[in-house]
Design a protein around this motif. Structure first.
Motif, PDB file in Angstrom:
ATOM      1  N   VAL A 128       0.838  -1.141   0.091  1.00  0.00           N
ATOM      2  CA  VAL A 128      -0.006   0.044   0.007  1.00  0.00           C
ATOM      3  C   VAL A 128       0.916   1.559   0.022  1.00  0.00           C
ATOM      4  CG1 VAL A 128      -1.654   1.128   1.259  1.00  0.00           C
ATOM      5  CG2 VAL A 128      -1.867  -1.022   1.164  1.00  0.00           C
ATOM      6  N   GLN A 129       0.520   1.957  -0.913  1.00  0.00           N
ATOM      7  CA  GLN A 129       1.350   3.310  -0.999  1.00  0.00           C
ATOM      8  C   GLN A 129       0.485   4.744  -0.782  1.00  0.00           C
ATOM      9  OE1 GLN A 129       1.076   1.955  -4.173  1.00  0.00           O
ATOM     10  NE2 GLN A 129       2.068  -0.013  -3.134  1.00  0.00           N
ATOM     11  N   TYR A 130       0.676   5.638  -0.163  1.00  0.00           N
ATOM     12  CA  TYR A 130       0.111   7.126  -0.024  1.00  0.00           C
ATOM     13  C   TYR A 130       0.810   7.732  -1.559  1.00  0.00           C
ATOM     14  CZ  TYR A 130      -1.625  11.488   1.348  1.00  0.00           C
ATOM     15  OH  TYR A 130      -2.348  12.595   1.324  1.00  0.00           O
ATOM     16  N   LEU A 131       0.073   8.094  -2.455  1.00  0.00           N
ATOM     17  CA  LEU A 131       0.551   8.563  -3.469  1.00  0.00           C
ATOM     18  C   LEU A 131      -0.289  10.200  -3.747  1.00  0.00           C
ATOM     19  CD1 LEU A 131       0.808   5.934  -5.873  1.00  0.00           C
ATOM     20  CD2 LEU A 131       2.723   6.694  -4.471  1.00  0.00           C
ATOM     21  N   VAL A 132       0.471  11.051  -3.999  1.00  0.00           N
ATOM     22  CA  VAL A 132      -0.295  12.416  -4.187  1.00  0.00           C
ATOM     23  C   VAL A 132      -0.673  12.518  -5.837  1.00  0.00           C
ATOM     24  CG1 VAL A 132       0.596  13.786  -2.355  1.00  0.00           C
ATOM     25  CG2 VAL A 132       1.965  13.623  -4.475  1.00  0.00           C
ATOM     26  N   THR A 339      -8.414  31.636  -6.635  1.00  0.00           N
ATOM     27  CA  THR A 339      -8.159  30.296  -6.217  1.00  0.00           C
ATOM     28  C   THR A 339      -7.241  30.062  -5.293  1.00  0.00           C
ATOM     29  OG1 THR A 339      -6.555  30.000  -8.137  1.00  0.00           O
ATOM     30  CG2 THR A 339      -8.826  29.681  -8.747  1.00  0.00           C
ATOM     31  N   VAL A 340      -7.317  28.693  -4.756  1.00  0.00           N
ATOM     32  CA  VAL A 340      -6.337  28.347  -3.764  1.00  0.00           C
ATOM     33  C   VAL A 340      -5.844  27.186  -4.287  1.00  0.00           C
ATOM     34  CG1 VAL A 340      -6.142  27.508  -1.344  1.00  0.00           C
ATOM     35  CG2 VAL A 340      -7.680  29.434  -1.796  1.00  0.00           C
ATOM     36  N   MET A 341      -4.470  26.908  -4.091  1.00  0.00           N
ATOM     37  CA  MET A 341      -4.073  25.663  -4.675  1.00  0.00           C
ATOM     38  C   MET A 341      -4.189  24.744  -3.606  1.00  0.00           C
ATOM     39  SD  MET A 341      -2.670  24.556  -7.235  1.00  0.00           S
ATOM     40  CE  MET A 341      -2.319  22.841  -7.903  1.00  0.00           C
ATOM     41  N   GLY A 342      -4.515  23.236  -4.114  1.00  0.00           N
ATOM     42  CA  GLY A 342      -4.463  22.170  -3.206  1.00  0.00           C
ATOM     43  C   GLY A 342      -4.212  21.109  -4.123  1.00  0.00           C
ATOM     44  N   ASN A 343      -3.578  20.009  -3.357  1.00  0.00           N
ATOM     45  CA  ASN A 343      -3.310  18.835  -3.955  1.00  0.00           C
ATOM     46  C   ASN A 343      -3.865  17.690  -3.150  1.00  0.00           C
ATOM     47  OD1 ASN A 343      -1.067  18.730  -2.114  1.00  0.00           O
ATOM     48  ND2 ASN A 343      -0.118  17.088  -3.473  1.00  0.00           N
ATOM     49  N   PHE A 344      -4.211  16.209  -3.534  1.00  0.00           N
ATOM     50  CA  PHE A 344      -4.523  15.263  -2.941  1.00  0.00           C
ATOM     51  C   PHE A 344      -3.963  14.253  -2.829  1.00  0.00           C
ATOM     52  CE2 PHE A 344      -7.494  18.593  -4.350  1.00  0.00           C
ATOM     53  CZ  PHE A 344      -8.233  18.931  -3.271  1.00  0.00           C
ATOM     54  N   GLY A 345      -4.207  13.273  -1.803  1.00  0.00           N
ATOM     55  CA  GLY A 345      -3.722  11.931  -1.627  1.00  0.00           C
ATOM     56  C   GLY A 345      -4.457  10.689  -1.576  1.00  0.00           C
ATOM     57  N   ILE A 346      -4.229   9.828  -2.333  1.00  0.00           N
ATOM     58  CA  ILE A 346      -4.717   8.380  -2.434  1.00  0.00           C
ATOM     59  C   ILE A 346      -4.127   7.323  -1.905  1.00  0.00           C
ATOM     60  CG2 ILE A 346      -6.062   9.272  -4.580  1.00  0.00           C
ATOM     61  CD1 ILE A 346      -4.097   7.377  -6.229  1.00  0.00           C
ATOM     62  N   LEU A 347      -4.736   6.265  -1.510  1.00  0.00           N
ATOM     63  CA  LEU A 347      -4.184   4.989  -1.059  1.00  0.00           C
ATOM     64  C   LEU A 347      -4.310   4.037  -2.322  1.00  0.00           C
ATOM     65  CD1 LEU A 347      -5.456   4.771   2.612  1.00  0.00           C
ATOM     66  CD2 LEU A 347      -3.078   5.561   1.909  1.00  0.00           C
ATOM     67  N   GLN A 414      -3.245  19.407 -12.989  1.00  0.00           N
ATOM     68  CA  GLN A 414      -3.931  18.594 -14.042  1.00  0.00           C
ATOM     69  C   GLN A 414      -2.879  17.100 -13.943  1.00  0.00           C
ATOM     70  OE1 GLN A 414      -2.334  21.469 -16.672  1.00  0.00           O
ATOM     71  NE2 GLN A 414      -4.477  21.582 -17.905  1.00  0.00           N
ATOM     72  N   PRO A 415      -3.814  15.991 -13.525  1.00  0.00           N
ATOM     73  CA  PRO A 415      -2.776  15.033 -13.335  1.00  0.00           C
ATOM     74  C   PRO A 415      -2.346  13.953 -14.544  1.00  0.00           C
ATOM     75  CG  PRO A 415      -5.341  14.461 -12.993  1.00  0.00           C
ATOM     76  CD  PRO A 415      -5.151  16.052 -13.287  1.00  0.00           C
ATOM     77  N   HIS A 416      -1.710  14.859 -15.267  1.00  0.00           N
ATOM     78  CA  HIS A 416      -1.171  14.034 -16.452  1.00  0.00           C
ATOM     79  C   HIS A 416       0.221  13.192 -16.008  1.00  0.00           C
ATOM     80  CE1 HIS A 416       1.234  13.817 -20.164  1.00  0.00           C
ATOM     81  NE2 HIS A 416       0.310  14.518 -20.740  1.00  0.00           N
TER      82      HIS A 416
END
Length: 457
Positions: A128-132, A339-347, A414-416
Motif C-alpha cells: 500500500v502506498q500513499y501517493l499524491v 483560487t487556492v492551490m491544493g493537492n490530494f492523496g490517494i491510497l 492536472q494529473p497528467h
C-alpha cells in the motif's frame, strides 16, 4: 529527480512473498428463500424420512481469513507520523484483521519520487502506498499500480464510496482506471502576521490585489523582517506557491486538452511579471538562501510578515504559539479568478502485491470516517469525505477557516503522467526569472518551450 522519474518509465515490478491464509470459517447455512426455511430441512413433504445427504443443497464457499504481512509507505505529515499510524494499525488489527501484520515506513517528501521509483523497480514495493496526484499518474502509466476499479465499485462498499467527494474520484480516475481511494487534501495557504499588518494599518487591505500585497510587503520590510516569503526551489516543490497566481490569471501548466503548454495570454504574462517583481523588490530572503522549513521558522520567529506555506504547520503554531497574532489566508484575487492551490492523496495498491485482499481491507479501514477524521485533525489536513466535515476542527479556528473559506476555492493540478516532469523541466526558468534575469514574457516563453519539450516527447 527528473532523470529518476524518466528512468521509472521503464521500471517493472514483481510480487512479494506474502501469502494469504487458506483457512476459512465454518460455512453458514444456506437459506431457501422460496420456502422460508433452511437448506438442511426437506423442501416439501418427506413423510418424516430424512433427506438423502447426496441431494443436499451445496453450502456457499466462505471467504478466506486475512493473514500475512503487508507493507504501507507514506510521507510524514507530522513529527508524530509513526505514532499516528500505529493507532490506525492497532485499530485495524483489533477491528478488522487481527492476523495481518502491517509494516509501516515513511519516505522523504523532497526525494519521494526517487524513493518510490526505486521501490517499484526492486520488485518488492510496499503493498500500500500513499501517493499524491502529482506523481501517481506516472506510476499508473508504468503499470506498477493495481487498477482498483472493481474494488471501489463493489456494491458492499457503495455507501462509503458515495461519502467521498466526486471531484476527488475524478482526480483518482485516469487512463481508464481507478488508481486509489482518495483520503486527504492539502491546501497551500498563506500565513500572515496579523500584529505586524495591523500596526502598519494594512490588515484589511494587504490582499485586495497583487499590487496591494507587494505594497504591503515593501511597507513591512525592515532590517529584521521580510515582508514576504515563498518557496523558490524545485526541491521544495515551489510551484505550489506559484500556481494560484497563474490560475487566477486563467492559465495552467497544460492546455485544456493536455497537448501543449497552457501558459497563454497577457494576464498570465502579467501574473508572472508580478511574481518576478515581488521576488526582486528586496522584500524576501535571497533566492535559494532559505529552505522550506527555514521559511516557516522565520515566520514563527516574527521575521516574515506574509508567508506562503501549508496547513500542517498550523499544528506547530497551535502547540508553540508565537508572540504575535496570526491567521491563514488565500493569495489575492487575480483578473480571472480567486483560487487556492491544493493537492490530494490517494491510497494505492502495488500491482506486485501478493496480498491484495489484505491491502484492500487496510485501505478501507484507513479511509473510514473514524480513522481519516482523527488523522486529519492530528496533522491539520483536509478530508475528502463529505459526511464528517461538520464535526472536524472544533477546537482549531485556523483549520475551520481553511475548511470553510479556502477549500471551496481549491483548484488542483492536472494529473497528467508527465506533469511533474514538465514542472521540473520548466522550473529552472522560473528560478532564473525570480533572480531578475528574465521578464514575465521571457519567462513564460521559456517555460512553454520546456513544457512542450516534455509533453511532445
Amino acid at each position: 529527480m527528473a532523470v529518476v522519474l524518466a528512468c521509472a518509465l521503464v521500471a517493472a515490478a514483481c510480487g512479494d512473498d506474502d501469502d494469504s491464509s487458506d483457512e476459512a470459517d465454518p460455512a453458514a447455512e444456506v437459506v431457501d428463500e422460496s420456502s422460508g426455511g433452511s437448506s438442511s430441512e426437506p423442501a416439501g413433504d418427506s413423510g418424516g424420512m430424512a433427506e438423502d445427504s447426496s441431494t443436499a443443497v451445496p453450502t456457499a464457499e466462505p471467504e478466506p481469513e486475512l493473514s500475512g504481512t503487508i507493507g504501507f509507505i507514506k510521507g510524514p505529515h507530522s513529527a508524530m507520523e509513526v505514532e499516528f499510524e500505529e493507532q490506525i494499525i492497532a485499530d485495524f488489527n483489533a477491528q478488522v484483521a487481527p492476523d495481518v501484520n502491517v509494516e509501516f515506513s515513511t519516505y522523504d517528501w523532497p526525494v519521494h519520487v526517487a524513493e518510490l521509483t526505486t521501490l517499484f523497480a526492486s520488485g518488492s514495493p510496499p503493498d500500500v502506498q500513499y501517493l499524491v496526484d502529482l506523481i501517481y499518474p506516472a506510476f499508473a502509466e508504468q503499470g506498477v499500480l493495481h487498477d482498483m476499479t472493481d474494488l471501489v465499485n463493489d456494491p458492499d462498499w457503495a455507501e462509503e464510496r458515495d461519502n467521498i467527494s466526486p471531484f476527488a474520484w475524478d482526480l483518482a480516475e485516469q487512463q481508464g482506471g481507478t488508481w486509489g481511494v482518495p483520503v486527504l487534501g492539502a491546501v497551500y495557504n498563506i500565513f500572515i502576521n496579523e500584529t505586524l499588518l495591523e500596526e502598519a494599518g494594512l490588515l484589511d487591505s494587504w490582499d485586495d490585489s497583487y499590487e496591494s500585497m507587494l505594497a504591503a510587503a515593501e511597507a513591512l520590510t525592515t532590517d529584521e523582517v521580510f515582508g514576504f516569503g515563498a518557496r523558490t526551489s524545485a526541491a521544495d516543490f515551489a510551484w505550489w506557491d506559484w500556481y494560484p497566481y497563474i490560475h487566477n490569471a486563467g492559465g495552467d501548466v497544460l492546455s485544456d486538452d493536455w497537448t501543449e503548454c497552457g501558459l497563454a495570454g497577457q494576464d498570465v504574462v502579467d501574473a508572472m511579471q508580478f511574481l518576478i517583481d515581488i521576488h526582486t523588490a528586496g522584500v524576501t530572503p535571497a533566492i535559494g538562501s532559505v529552505d522550506n522549513q527555514g521559511l516557516f521558522d522565520l515566520f514563527a520567529a516574527g521575521r516574515i510578515a506574509i508567508l506562503h506555506h501549508e496547513t500542517p504547520n498550523i499544528v506547530s503554531l497551535n502547540e508553540n504559539p508565537p508572540d504575535f497574532e496570526w491567521t491563514v489566508a488565500a493569495a489575492p484575487p487575480g483578473p480571472q479568478g480567486h483560487t487556492v492551490m491544493g493537492n490530494f492523496g490517494i491510497l494505492s495498491i502495488a500491482e506486485a502485491s501478493d496480498n491484495k485482499d489484505a491491502a484492500w481491507e487496510f485501505i478501507k479501514h484507513w479511509a473510514s470516517a473514524p480513522q481519516v477524521g482523527r488523522f486529519a485533525e492530528q496533522v491539520s489536513l483536509q478530508v475528502v469525505r463529505t459526511d464528517i466535515i461538520d464535526d472536524l476542527f472544533a477546537d482549531n479556528p485556523a483549520m475551520q477557516k481553511v475548511q470553510s473559506e479556502l477549500v471551496p476555492r481549491v483548484q488542483g493540478l492536472q494529473p497528467h503522467p508527465q506533469i511533474l516532469e514538465a514542472l521540473q523541466a520548466a522550473w529552472p526558468v522560473v528560478e532564473d526569472a525570480f533572480r531578475g534575469n528574465r521578464t514575465g514574457e521571457e519567462a513564460v516563453a521559456g517555460m512553454c518551450e520546456a513544457i512542450d519539450g516534455v509533453i511532445g516527447g
